[in-house]
Motif scaffolding. Structure first.
Motif, PDB file in Angstrom:
ATOM      1  N   UNK A  20      12.661  21.834 -35.543  1.00 47.56           N
ATOM      2  CA  UNK A  20      13.056  22.786 -36.577  1.00 47.56           C
ATOM      3  C   UNK A  20      14.022  23.815 -35.986  1.00 47.56           C
ATOM      4  N   UNK A  21      15.025  24.181 -36.768  1.00 41.07           N
ATOM      5  CA  UNK A  21      15.982  25.199 -36.335  1.00 41.07           C
ATOM      6  C   UNK A  21      15.285  26.538 -36.126  1.00 41.07           C
ATOM      7  N   UNK A  22      15.768  27.276 -35.157  1.00 37.67           N
ATOM      8  CA  UNK A  22      15.239  28.611 -34.911  1.00 37.67           C
ATOM      9  C   UNK A  22      15.582  29.517 -36.090  1.00 37.67           C
ATOM     10  N   UNK A  23      14.628  30.295 -36.507  1.00 39.15           N
ATOM     11  CA  UNK A  23      14.801  31.144 -37.687  1.00 39.15           C
ATOM     12  C   UNK A  23      15.029  32.604 -37.335  1.00 39.15           C
ATOM     13  N   UNK A  24      15.326  32.922 -36.081  1.00 44.15           N
ATOM     14  CA  UNK A  24      15.510  34.310 -35.680  1.00 44.15           C
ATOM     15  C   UNK A  24      16.951  34.639 -35.335  1.00 44.15           C
ATOM     16  N   UNK A  25      17.888  33.728 -35.590  1.00 44.03           N
ATOM     17  CA  UNK A  25      19.279  33.986 -35.220  1.00 44.03           C
ATOM     18  C   UNK A  25      20.216  33.127 -36.062  1.00 44.03           C
ATOM     19  N   UNK A  26      21.456  33.560 -36.098  1.00 39.13           N
ATOM     20  CA  UNK A  26      22.519  32.783 -36.737  1.00 39.13           C
ATOM     21  C   UNK A  26      23.588  32.338 -35.744  1.00 39.13           C
ATOM     22  N   UNK A  27      23.699  33.019 -34.630  1.00 37.21           N
ATOM     23  CA  UNK A  27      24.683  32.652 -33.603  1.00 37.21           C
ATOM     24  C   UNK A  27      24.013  31.803 -32.538  1.00 37.21           C
ATOM     25  N   UNK A  55      25.266  30.168 -41.051  1.00 36.69           N
ATOM     26  CA  UNK A  55      25.043  31.195 -42.066  1.00 36.69           C
ATOM     27  C   UNK A  55      23.817  30.832 -42.890  1.00 36.69           C
ATOM     28  N   UNK A  56      22.745  31.634 -42.716  1.00 31.48           N
ATOM     29  CA  UNK A  56      21.472  31.373 -43.386  1.00 31.48           C
ATOM     30  C   UNK A  56      20.851  32.682 -43.870  1.00 31.48           C
ATOM     31  N   UNK A  57      21.346  33.255 -44.947  1.00 28.62           N
ATOM     32  CA  UNK A  57      20.764  34.516 -45.418  1.00 28.62           C
ATOM     33  C   UNK A  57      19.332  34.379 -45.904  1.00 28.62           C
ATOM     34  N   UNK A  58      18.978  33.207 -46.455  1.00 30.34           N
ATOM     35  CA  UNK A  58      17.601  32.996 -46.912  1.00 30.34           C
ATOM     36  C   UNK A  58      16.725  32.528 -45.755  1.00 30.34           C
ATOM     37  N   UNK A  59      17.240  31.640 -44.920  1.00 33.19           N
ATOM     38  CA  UNK A  59      16.437  31.099 -43.836  1.00 33.19           C
ATOM     39  C   UNK A  59      16.130  32.101 -42.750  1.00 33.19           C
ATOM     40  N   UNK A  60      17.038  33.047 -42.485  1.00 35.52           N
ATOM     41  CA  UNK A  60      16.830  34.023 -41.409  1.00 35.52           C
ATOM     42  C   UNK A  60      16.380  35.367 -41.959  1.00 35.52           C
ATOM     43  N   UNK A  61      17.050  35.856 -42.988  1.00 37.59           N
ATOM     44  CA  UNK A  61      16.749  37.189 -43.512  1.00 37.59           C
ATOM     45  C   UNK A  61      15.696  37.166 -44.618  1.00 37.59           C
ATOM     46  N   UNK A  62      15.321  35.993 -45.098  1.00 37.88           N
ATOM     47  CA  UNK A  62      14.383  35.873 -46.222  1.00 37.88           C
ATOM     48  C   UNK A  62      14.904  36.628 -47.448  1.00 37.88           C
ATOM     49  N   UNK A  63      16.218  36.535 -47.681  1.00 41.07           N
ATOM     50  CA  UNK A  63      16.849  37.279 -48.757  1.00 41.07           C
ATOM     51  C   UNK A  63      16.501  36.650 -50.113  1.00 41.07           C
ATOM     52  N   UNK A  64      16.269  37.488 -51.104  1.00 41.00           N
ATOM     53  CA  UNK A  64      15.978  37.025 -52.469  1.00 41.00           C
ATOM     54  C   UNK A  64      17.273  37.001 -53.262  1.00 41.00           C
ATOM     55  N   UNK A  65      17.742  35.797 -53.560  1.00 44.24           N
ATOM     56  CA  UNK A  65      19.009  35.616 -54.258  1.00 44.24           C
ATOM     57  C   UNK A  65      18.764  34.924 -55.593  1.00 44.24           C
ATOM     58  N   UNK A  66      19.501  35.349 -56.614  1.00 40.92           N
ATOM     59  CA  UNK A  66      19.362  34.764 -57.938  1.00 40.92           C
ATOM     60  C   UNK A  66      20.441  33.717 -58.178  1.00 40.92           C
ATOM     61  N   UNK A  67      20.198  32.868 -59.135  1.00 45.49           N
ATOM     62  CA  UNK A  67      21.148  31.820 -59.484  1.00 45.49           C
ATOM     63  C   UNK A  67      22.412  32.457 -60.064  1.00 45.49           C
ATOM     64  N   UNK A  68      23.597  32.088 -59.563  1.00 42.77           N
ATOM     65  CA  UNK A  68      24.838  32.704 -60.066  1.00 42.77           C
ATOM     66  C   UNK A  68      25.303  32.162 -61.407  1.00 42.77           C
ATOM     67  N   UNK A  69      24.666  31.117 -61.926  1.00 45.28           N
ATOM     68  CA  UNK A  69      25.092  30.551 -63.209  1.00 45.28           C
ATOM     69  C   UNK A  69      24.712  31.501 -64.347  1.00 45.28           C
ATOM     70  N   UNK A  70      25.657  31.720 -65.243  1.00 42.50           N
ATOM     71  CA  UNK A  70      25.390  32.618 -66.371  1.00 42.50           C
ATOM     72  C   UNK A  70      24.433  32.005 -67.385  1.00 42.50           C
ATOM     73  N   UNK A  71      24.376  30.663 -67.466  1.00 46.72           N
ATOM     74  CA  UNK A  71      23.486  29.999 -68.421  1.00 46.72           C
ATOM     75  C   UNK A  71      22.236  29.449 -67.751  1.00 46.72           C
ATOM     76  N   UNK A  72      21.821  30.059 -66.665  1.00 41.72           N
ATOM     77  CA  UNK A  72      20.621  29.594 -65.956  1.00 41.72           C
ATOM     78  C   UNK A  72      19.377  29.820 -66.826  1.00 41.72           C
ATOM     79  N   UNK A  73      18.510  28.811 -66.974  1.00 40.14           N
ATOM     80  CA  UNK A  73      17.288  28.991 -67.786  1.00 40.14           C
ATOM     81  C   UNK A  73      16.346  30.043 -67.217  1.00 40.14           C
ATOM     82  N   UNK A  74      16.399  30.284 -65.914  1.00 42.87           N
ATOM     83  CA  UNK A  74      15.502  31.270 -65.306  1.00 42.87           C
ATOM     84  C   UNK A  74      16.147  32.618 -65.102  1.00 42.87           C
ATOM     85  N   UNK A  75      17.200  32.915 -65.889  1.00 42.70           N
ATOM     86  CA  UNK A  75      17.928  34.162 -65.699  1.00 42.70           C
ATOM     87  C   UNK A  75      17.056  35.378 -65.966  1.00 42.70           C
TER      88      UNK A  75
END
Length: 551
Positions: A20-27, A55-75
């Motif tokens: 498994x990739x290390x989850x504490x770094x991006x470089x 580049x892993x904002x979710x895998x390393x930073x555990x960032x909460x990102x929303x779906x960018x689609x304007x017609x997303x059912x879970x908007x």
């Protein structure tokens, strides 16, 4: 890149192992290049490895990102993107002295994928999947997290932001071609250093009598240096990076106010317009404040009340919405007064004029109007005439002069007892010191009239002749006409009563005595300096309209 081997159970219930990739770094950095010969000949690839950015904002930073689609059912639900593997595409990024690779994780939206599967879309596997380096994903990050993304991506490649930083220096001659040559030199030096180390170690192995030389081993040639992107691509990347900051720059300008404004126009920058924007603008009009900041600006085809009305209304409305009081003073270079009716500036800023904003003519522009009656500026008495003009309008503050003389005398053991105050000022105080530590005041319209009239009459005579007998003025009639025209502006160049024209920038200590360091708020000098610097901010002699707005 990988952590310890982990064991897991697959869907069939069998035990499997995975890394498994290390989850504490991006470089991720490669091992250092070998510096000596071990038991086996060195491998050429070991000298030309590059680092990797994952580049892993979710895998390393555990960032909460929303779906960018304007017609997303879970908007409207608390649904966030989740990790869905890694993208197979690798980007090569041009750095300041080499190259590195860049990978990204893939993010998926559960509601979008579920909807796509139910609709039977053939591309349902990609319909709700997004790359983490997409602009729609990066825009959801905070400014601090966005700054950690080191690359400006183009269609096929990427350019590191450190390369683009070299372009931000707004000085004359700093073009993208110059930046490209500097980066190319750095790339060549780095490549040659690595190649030199590799060949040096090979030469040690090929010494006469060594085992390697006796077996006639064939070594792998060093890899070729990657070709640097063209200056045009670097410029394109720079414009892409700056375009993302336009809203930030706009916010900074719109949050700038002032109590003393300067209103001036220039044609210098409009001459560089090319492409579709060529010929669409002739004037660049700027409004500055007492802190040398730009409050607003506009490009117009002509300098008329109709064209400048939108910028005036916009600035007035901005002050009103921000709850700021109307400015107390505005300096202009012409149109300060008229015999009948309102001036164009009074029409533009009528709301502020009604709130007792004072309009004043810049004294230096007023003085330059006398140049029309002067034979040429190379005349030996031209400098004397200009000095006399300034002396008739301004006088130094006596209290500031006494304090500066006291500070200068404190630097001598005998306090310069052999020098009078006048001699001390001429011999021991520079013009730069006078500029920053002495305030100047206007002497009043009547005093200015008497002093200037006397100076002009004096220079009409023998005092205005050079060594060859050539007079300073073209004729007595010419200087009299100019002087008659400018007499009506004597009141316009005076300072408003009870209004300070200087602010204390800092307190300096000179020979143990504290002296205020002043900054002048009078006149349009700050805007004139800005106008002279504007053409140098554009790299190259010509520029299209859109890149110019970004610059």
């Amino acid at each position: 890149m990988f952590g310890p081997v982990q064991m897991y159970t697959d869907i069939n219930g069998a035990q499997q192992y995975r890394r498994v990739l290390k989850t504490d770094r991006m470089w991720f950095y490669p091992p250092d290049s070998p510096g000596h010969v071990g038991g086996s000949p060195p491998n050429a690839d070991a000298f030309f490895r590059s680092r990797l950015f994952f580049w892993r904002p979710v895998g390393v930073w555990r960032y909460s990102l929303r779906c960018p689609r304007t017609d997303c059912p879970g908007k409207d639900k608390q649904v966030f993107l989740y990790k869905s593997g890694y993208h197979s595409k690798c980007r090569h990024v041009c750095d300041i002295n080499g190259w590195y690779s860049m990978l990204t994780e893939v993010l998926a939206c559960g509601p979008c994928n579920k909807t796509a599967s139910g609709m039977g879309k053939s591309s349902s596997s990609k319909w709700g999947r997004f790359l983490a380096w997409d602009k729609s994903i990066l825009s959801q990050l905070t400014p601090a997290h966005q700054a950690m993304f080191p690359v400006v991506l183009t269609v096929c490649r990427g350019v590191d932001k450190k390369v683009l930083q070299l372009m931000k220096d707004r000085t004359e001659g700093n073009t993208m071609a110059k930046v490209w040559r500097q980066v190319q030199e750095n790339h060549c030096d780095e490549y040659l250093n690595r190649k030199d180390m590799y060949t040096t170690l090979l030469m040690d192995l090929l010494k006469p009598g060594s085992i390697v030389s006796s077996f006639r081993t064939n070594f792998k040639a060093p890899k070729q240096r990657w070709k640097l992107p063209s200056p045009r691509l670097l410029r394109h990347a720079f414009l892409l990076g700056e375009a993302d900051k336009v809203e930030e720059y706009r916010t900074q300008i719109l949050s700038t106010f002032g109590k003393v404004l300067k209103f001036d126009s220039t044609k210098k920058i409009c001459k560089q317009l090319s492409g579709e924007g060529r010929g669409t603008a002739e004037w660049c009009t700027n409004i500055g404040n007492e802190n040398s900041q730009i409050v607003s600006f506009v490009f117009t085809f002509e300098e008329s009340t109709k064209m400048l009305k939108p910028i005036a209304d916009g600035v007035i409305e901005r002050y009103r919405l921000a709850g700021e009081d109307a400015p107390q003073l505005m300096y202009i270079d012409r149109g300060c007064c008229r015999e009948h009716g309102e001036t164009s500036v009074e029409v533009l800023f009528k709301d502020w004029v009604d709130n007792r904003m004072v309009i004043r003519l810049d004294a230096w522009h007023w003085m330059h109007r006398f140049d029309a009656a002067v034979r040429n500026d190379s005349h030996p008495k031209f400098g004397l005439f200009k000095s006399a003009l300034a002396g008739t309008v301004f006088a130094y503050n006596k209290a500031d002069m006494d304090l500066l003389v006291k500070a200068v005398r404190a630097g001598s053991d005998n306090n310069y007892s052999g020098l009078s105050d006048t001699e001390l000022i001429h011999q021991r105080i520079s013009s730069l010191t006078v500029k920053h530590y002495l305030r100047r005041i206007t002497q009043g319209s009547q005093e200015t009239f008497m002093l200037l009239d006397f100076a002009i009459e004096t220079l009409k005579g023998n005092a205005g002749l050079d060594e060859n007998g050539v007079p300073l003025f073209k004729s007595d009639t010419a200087i009299d006409e100019v002087w008659t025209q400018q007499q009506r502006h004597l009141e316009c160049i005076q300072d408003p009563p009870n209004m300070p024209m200087y602010r204390v920038a800092k307190i300096s200590s000179k020979n143990g005595i504290d002296i205020p360091y002043y900054t002048c708020m009078r006149g349009n000098n700050s805007l004139e300096c800005f106008h002279s610097h504007l053409p140098k901010m554009i790299p190259g002699p010509n520029c299209a309209a859109r890149p110019r707005c970004i610059y």
